[in-house]
Design an enzyme around this catalytic site. Structure first.
Site, PDB file in Angstrom:
ATOM      1  CG  HIS A  34      -2.031   1.178   1.328  1.00 15.62           C
ATOM      2  ND1 HIS A  34      -2.701   1.163   0.352  1.00 15.62           N
ATOM      3  CD2 HIS A  34      -1.984   1.909   2.049  1.00 15.62           C
ATOM      4  CE1 HIS A  34      -3.561   1.858   1.237  1.00 15.62           C
ATOM      5  NE2 HIS A  34      -3.304   3.130   1.216  1.00 15.62           N
ATOM      6  CG  ASP A  36      -0.533   5.699   2.096  1.00 15.60           C
ATOM      7  OD1 ASP A  36      -1.316   5.881   1.770  1.00 15.60           O
ATOM      8  OD2 ASP A  36      -0.271   4.939   3.530  1.00 15.60           O
ATOM      9  CG  MET A  38       0.537  11.125   1.891  1.00 15.11           C
ATOM     10  SD  MET A  38       0.102  11.551   4.226  1.00 15.11           S
ATOM     11  CE  MET A  38      -0.116  10.212   4.020  1.00 15.11           C
ATOM     12  CG  HIS A  67      -4.545   5.482   0.279  1.00 15.45           C
ATOM     13  ND1 HIS A  67      -4.882   6.202   1.416  1.00 15.45           N
ATOM     14  CD2 HIS A  67      -5.734   6.732  -0.299  1.00 15.45           C
ATOM     15  CE1 HIS A  67      -5.814   6.729   1.605  1.00 15.45           C
ATOM     16  NE2 HIS A  67      -6.028   7.690   0.371  1.00 15.45           N
ATOM     17  CG  MET A  69      -4.534  10.226   0.810  1.00 15.51           C
ATOM     18  SD  MET A  69      -3.308   9.940   2.059  1.00 15.51           S
ATOM     19  CE  MET A  69      -2.418   8.495   1.559  1.00 15.51           C
ATOM     20  CG  MET A 139     -10.171   6.961   4.152  1.00 17.17           C
ATOM     21  SD  MET A 139      -8.509   6.118   3.877  1.00 17.17           S
ATOM     22  CE  MET A 139      -6.817   6.698   5.298  1.00 17.17           C
ATOM     23  N   GLY A 144      -2.740  11.482   6.278  1.00 17.66           N
ATOM     24  CA  GLY A 144      -2.430  12.457   7.013  1.00 17.66           C
ATOM     25  C   GLY A 144      -1.281  12.004   7.650  1.00 17.66           C
ATOM     26  CG  PHE A 145      -0.221  12.373  10.403  1.00 12.66           C
ATOM     27  CD1 PHE A 145       1.389  12.894   9.784  1.00 12.66           C
ATOM     28  CD2 PHE A 145      -1.160  13.640   9.597  1.00 12.66           C
ATOM     29  CE1 PHE A 145       1.618  14.359   9.549  1.00 12.66           C
ATOM     30  CE2 PHE A 145      -0.359  14.989   9.797  1.00 12.66           C
ATOM     31  CZ  PHE A 145       1.013  15.585   9.395  1.00 12.66           C
ATOM     32  N   GLY A 146      -0.001   7.717   9.590  1.00 12.19           N
ATOM     33  CA  GLY A 146      -0.214   6.595  10.238  1.00 12.19           C
ATOM     34  C   GLY A 146      -0.061   6.868  11.831  1.00 12.19           C
ATOM     35  CG  ASP A 177      -5.439   2.996   4.687  1.00  5.61           C
ATOM     36  OD1 ASP A 177      -4.705   2.983   5.675  1.00  5.61           O
ATOM     37  OD2 ASP A 177      -5.551   3.614   3.951  1.00  5.61           O
ATOM     38  N   GLY A 178      -6.347   2.450   8.222  1.00  2.24           N
ATOM     39  CA  GLY A 178      -5.976   3.731   9.475  1.00  2.24           C
ATOM     40  C   GLY A 178      -6.661   2.715  10.742  1.00  2.24           C
ATOM     41  N   GLY A 179      -5.069   2.733  11.563  1.00  2.00           N
ATOM     42  CA  GLY A 179      -5.897   2.399  12.912  1.00  2.00           C
ATOM     43  C   GLY A 179      -5.871   0.488  13.200  1.00  2.00           C
ATOM     44  N   GLY A 199      -0.415  -0.017   8.656  1.00  2.00           N
ATOM     45  CA  GLY A 199       0.908   1.113   8.212  1.00  2.00           C
ATOM     46  C   GLY A 199       1.819   0.110  10.194  1.00  2.00           C
ATOM     47  CB  SER A 200       2.250   2.110  13.082  1.00  2.00           C
ATOM     48  OG  SER A 200       0.708   2.589  13.061  1.00  2.00           O
TER      49      SER A 200
HETATM   50  C1  DX5 Z   1      -3.477   7.735   6.038  1.00  2.00           C
HETATM   51  C2  DX5 Z   1      -3.285   6.338   5.406  1.00  2.00           C
HETATM   52  C3  DX5 Z   1      -2.793   5.012   6.262  1.00  2.00           C
HETATM   53  C4  DX5 Z   1      -1.618   5.044   6.903  1.00  2.00           C
HETATM   54  C5  DX5 Z   1      -2.283   3.709   8.042  1.00  2.00           C
HETATM   55  O1  DX5 Z   1      -3.194   8.346   5.348  1.00  2.00           O
HETATM   56  O2  DX5 Z   1      -3.740   6.407   3.967  1.00  2.00           O
HETATM   57  O3  DX5 Z   1      -2.316   4.204   5.094  1.00  2.00           O
HETATM   58  O4  DX5 Z   1      -0.495   4.986   7.412  1.00  2.00           O
HETATM   59  O5  DX5 Z   1      -1.529   3.543   9.056  1.00  2.00           O
HETATM   60  P1  DX5 Z   1      -1.833   2.694  10.639  1.00  2.00           P
HETATM   61  O6  DX5 Z   1      -2.262   1.654   9.993  1.00  2.00           O
HETATM   62  O7  DX5 Z   1      -0.281   3.103  10.969  1.00  2.00           O
HETATM   63  O8  DX5 Z   1      -2.952   4.476  10.767  1.00  2.00           O
HETATM   64 ZN    ZN Z   2      -3.017   4.750   2.886  1.00  2.00          ZN
END
Ligand code: DX5
Ligand code: ZN
Length: 217
Positions: A34, A36, A38, A67, A69, A139, A144-146, A177-179, A199-200
Site C-alpha cells: 500500500h 500512500d 500525499m 492510494h 491523497m 478510511m 495524512g498520518f500513520g 485503512d487506518g488504525g 502501517g504501524s
Molecule cells: C493514512 C494512510 C494510511 C496509514 C495507515 O493517511 O492512508 O495508509 O498509513 O497507517 P496505520 O495503520 O498506522 O494507521
Molecule cells: Zn492509505
C-alpha cells in the site's frame, strides 16, 4: 467469503531504505504493498510519488496499491499507471463530481480502480460509482498520518458498502485503512473488509511475519 489480503502501508517504513523494507514485507507474507501518496495540499503531509512507484516496481512482483491523497488526481493517474501501479484509488473529496470520470480514466490506463471516502463522507456519495470499482476504500482515520486511532463508525460504513457490493453482484474488494491492528482486525473483517491496510501495526512489530499472519488469520 473473499480471501483476506494484508496490505502493509509503506508510510511507516524507513524511507532511506525503502527497497529493503518492501523486500522484507514480501518475505513476511504481505499480499499487497500500500503506497500512500500525499501532496501536502489534499492532506497536511508529503510523502512520495511516481518515481517511488517506478523504482519499487523493479524490485517486487507484489501488487502496488497506490492510494492517492492528492488534489487533481486525474492529472497523474496515467503516469502512476505507466510507473507500474496495479491499482489506483482516488478520494471522493478530491474528485467530487469528477469521480466517475477519474475512475474511468484509471480503467482506461489498464489499471484497477478504487473510490475512497474519508470518515466524514457518507457512503451515499459514492453509491453510484461502486459498481465500476475494483475496490472501495473506507478510511477509518482522517488521512495524512500513520499511527492514528481507529474511528469505530467506519464499521457501519463497511457494512453499508458491503451491502451495496453484494447487491450489485460484482467481484469488488473492500479495503479498510487506518488504525487497524490485531486488536480490531476481527471486527473489520466481520464488517466486510477483505483488504486490510496496516502501517504501524506491521512496522512497529518485532516480527513482521507473525504480525501479518495474525492479521490474516
Ligand atoms: C493514512 C494512510 C494510511 C496509514 C495507515 O493517511 O492512508 O495508509 O498509513 O497507517 P496505520 O495503520 O498506522 O494507521
Ligand atoms: Zn492509505
Amino acid at each position: 467469503m473473499k480471501e483476506i489480503k494484508i496490505a502493509p502501508s509503506i508510510l511507516s517504513a524507513d524511507f532511506s531504505k525503502m527497497g529493503e523494507e518492501v523486500i522484507s514485507l514480501e518475505k513476511a507474507g504481505a499480499d499487497i504493498i500500500h503506497c500512500d501518496v500525499m501532496d501536502g495540499v489534499f492532506v497536511n503531509n508529503i510523502t512520495f510519488g511516481i518515481k517511488m512507484v517506478e523504482d519499487l516496481r523493479k524490485i517486487t512482483t507484489l501488487p502496488l496499491d497506490c492510494h492517492l491523497m492528492i488534489v487533481n488526481p486525474e492529472k497523474y493517474v496515467e503516469r502512476f499507471a505507466k510507473a507500474g501501479a496495479d491499482i489506483i484509488t482516488v478520494h471522493y473529496e478530491a474528485c467530487k463530481e469528477g469521480l466517475k470520470d477519474t475512475l474511468a480514466l484509471i480503467k482506461n490506463c489498464g489499471v484497477k480502480c478504487g473510490a475512497v471516502i474519508n470518515p466524514d463522507t457518507p457512503v451515499e456519495k459514492i453509491k453510484d460509482v461502486i459498481p465500476m470499482c475494483d475496490m472501495v476504500l473506507v478510511m477509518s482515520v482522517f488521512p495524512g498520518f500513520g499511527g492514528q486511532k481507529f474511528i469505530p463508525e467506519a464499521l457501519d460504513k463497511l457494512r453499508e458498502v458491503k451491502a451495496i457490493i453484494e447487491a450489485c453482484g460484482k467481484d469488488i474488494d473492500l479495503q479498510i485503512d487506518g488504525g487497524v491492528g490485531e486488536g480490531n482486525v476481527a471486527a473489520v473483517k466481520e464488517a466486510g473488509a477483505n483488504v486490510i491496510v496496516a502501517g504501524s501495526a506491521v512496522f512497529k512489530s518485532v516480527d513482521r511475519a507473525a504480525t501479518i499472519s495474525a492479521l490474516k488469520a
